[in-house]
Design an enzyme around this catalytic site. Structure first.
Site, PDB file in Angstrom:
ATOM      1  N   GLY A  91     -64.770 -18.100  41.124  1.00  0.00           N
ATOM      2  CA  GLY A  91     -63.800 -18.842  41.911  1.00  0.00           C
ATOM      3  C   GLY A  91     -64.434 -20.077  42.527  1.00  0.00           C
ATOM      4  N   GLY A 114     -64.696 -14.147  39.810  1.00  0.00           N
ATOM      5  CA  GLY A 114     -63.272 -14.235  39.538  1.00  0.00           C
ATOM      6  C   GLY A 114     -62.922 -14.082  38.080  1.00  0.00           C
ATOM      7  N   ASP A 156     -66.104  -8.688  44.729  1.00  0.00           N
ATOM      8  CA  ASP A 156     -64.684  -8.475  45.039  1.00  0.00           C
ATOM      9  C   ASP A 156     -63.862  -8.409  43.762  1.00  0.00           C
ATOM     10  OD1 ASP A 156     -65.013 -11.223  44.484  1.00  0.00           O
ATOM     11  OD2 ASP A 156     -63.418 -11.807  45.862  1.00  0.00           O
ATOM     12  N   GLU A 171     -72.509 -11.801  43.959  1.00  0.00           N
ATOM     13  CA  GLU A 171     -72.031 -12.220  45.273  1.00  0.00           C
ATOM     14  C   GLU A 171     -72.968 -11.912  46.442  1.00  0.00           C
ATOM     15  OE1 GLU A 171     -68.535 -11.992  42.553  1.00  0.00           O
ATOM     16  OE2 GLU A 171     -70.216 -10.657  43.009  1.00  0.00           O
TER      17      GLU A 171
END
Length: 411
Positions: free
Chosen positions: A123, A171, A202, A194
């Site tokens: 992302g 993402g 996530d 991350e």
């Protein structure tokens, strides 16, 4: 139509196609009795009549392209210069189009990335952290819209095929791993890195990572270890392999199908899988799985590090060094997320992850990690707290606690 029961769990799909690692023996157990092979595939010269293609105006949808070809919906992530990184515009468009196609007579959805380097590298986290610093709402909207897309993919009533050729991180994993079919190539590079930027794995990482088998998911989550090529399949992240050079032919054969039945799609994917030399390679972490399962089987991050030190192997000590560079806060919330997520459904995990995403955006380490890695590029983030001991249970609990009224994600 597929029932939601059939497509809820990525773990079930991993076991059905790719296999999994045994928690107890640390050996790869393939699914037996699933034939890989079949009739020769079409050549790349096969074509779909132009009259069957309905393409959205690229000037209106320049970052994401949508086509309807022979009753199939095709999504192309179209930011090759940015490695097809997701922004708010893209996730909104994808969500709207998936909802539209799911309620129509679309046979299946196929998603791919433009260019030859990446499916999707993640992302646009720089924009997210800048929004949080400025006090705008983009960071709230982006994660909410992105997680809604992840949930929709995981519960879609029509088959979803992701061609994850090239870099697939963050993402990009969320746009693929929750779908029914994930096709990797020798160029696929998977990671959830991350914890190295003050965030956490996530996009449903709390759901799919604990289900990879043994402690592999926790290892990948805490260290950001990269899986390449066939390792993406052997781990269970991908369901099939295909040589990069054969991807255009695979796509054409899928589009040419007369139905969207999962078994018909599986037959085509299996043919290409059987022709991929990469698919026959052993798992690159096979000789480390026993040690991973042993050292990462612990009640805390601190205990994992102590286990690694006690092991004393070259690999274990290098892993300690890797973990020492990660955000202590990120590691602790990641550990708890995977612990909770192992017993949750995808929707519950995404709800928890949304809380974590907001707390990370508003606190120190995520902004600092993005600064060190993407802005100043000094690769020297100053974490706060700077030790695992400094991340108290109270700090961890704050991350998982409900957001202010009206802000929690509802799916």
């Amino acid at each position: 139509m597929l029932s939601s029961k059939l497509i809820v769990s990525p773990l079930l799909r991993c076991l059905n196609i790719g296999g999994a690692y045994s928690v107890t023996t640390a050996t790869f157990i393939p699914k037996l009795g699933v034939p890989l092979g079949g009739a020769p595939s079409r050549t790349m010269s096969s074509t779909i009549p132009k009259s069957q293609s309905n393409k959205t105006n690229p000037q209106e949808e320049e970052d994401t392209l949508f086509e309807i070809i022979n009753g199939k919906g095709v999504i192309t992530l179209n930011r090759p210069r940015a490695l097809n990184a997701l922004n708010l515009s893209m996730v909104k468009k994808i969500y709207q189009k998936l909802r539209e196609w799911e309620s129509s007579s679309m046979q299946f959805v196929l998603i791919k990335g433009a260019g030859d380097k990446a499916f999707c590298a993640g992302g646009d986290i720089r924009a997210v952290t800048e929004s949080a610093k400025a006090g705008t709402t983009l960071y709230q909207e982006f994660f909410k819209e992105e997680y809604q897309v992840n949930n929709l993919i995981g519960t879609l009533r029509i088959p979803y095929i992701a061609l994850i050729d090239g870099i697939t991180m963050g993402g990009g994993v969320g746009l693929s791993v929750h779908g029914l079919f994930r096709v990797a190539t020798e160029k696929t590079l998977f990671a959830m890195p991350e914890t190295g930027i003050g965030l956490f794995p996530d996009v449903g990482g709390g759901y799919f990572l604990p289900r990879l088998g043994g402690k592999l998911g926790l290892y990948l989550a805490l260290t950001g270890h990269r899986l390449k090529g066939s390792d993406v399949f052997r781990s269970g992240v991908a369901t099939h392999m295909c040589s990069t050079s054969m991807i255009p032919a695979l796509e054409q054969d899928l589009i040419a199908l007369n139905s969207g039945k999962p078994q018909d799609i599986e037959e085509v994917l299996s043919r290409y899988h059987s022709q991929s030399p990469e698919a026959r390679k052993p798992f690159g972490l096979e000789d480390k799985m026993q040690e991973i399962n042993k050292t990462f089987d612990a009640t805390s991050v601190e205990a994992i590090i102590q286990n690694l030190k006690n092991s004393g192997s070259e690999w274990a000590l290098k892993t300690v060094e890797t973990l020492s560079k990660m955000s202590p806060t990120s590691m602790k919330i990641t550990f708890k997320l995977l612990e909770l997520g192992s017993e949750m459904e995808l929707q519950e995990c995404l709800g928890i992850e949304y809380r974590l995403s907001q707390r990370c955006s508003e606190d120190h380490d995520f902004k600092e990690g993005v600064r060190a890695v993407l802005i100043d590029k000094d690769q020297n983030p100053k974490w706060n707290p700077n030790s695992l001991e400094g991340v108290t249970p109270g700090i961890v609990e704050k991350y998982f606690s409900p957001l202010p009224p009206g802000r929690d994600l509802k799916l």
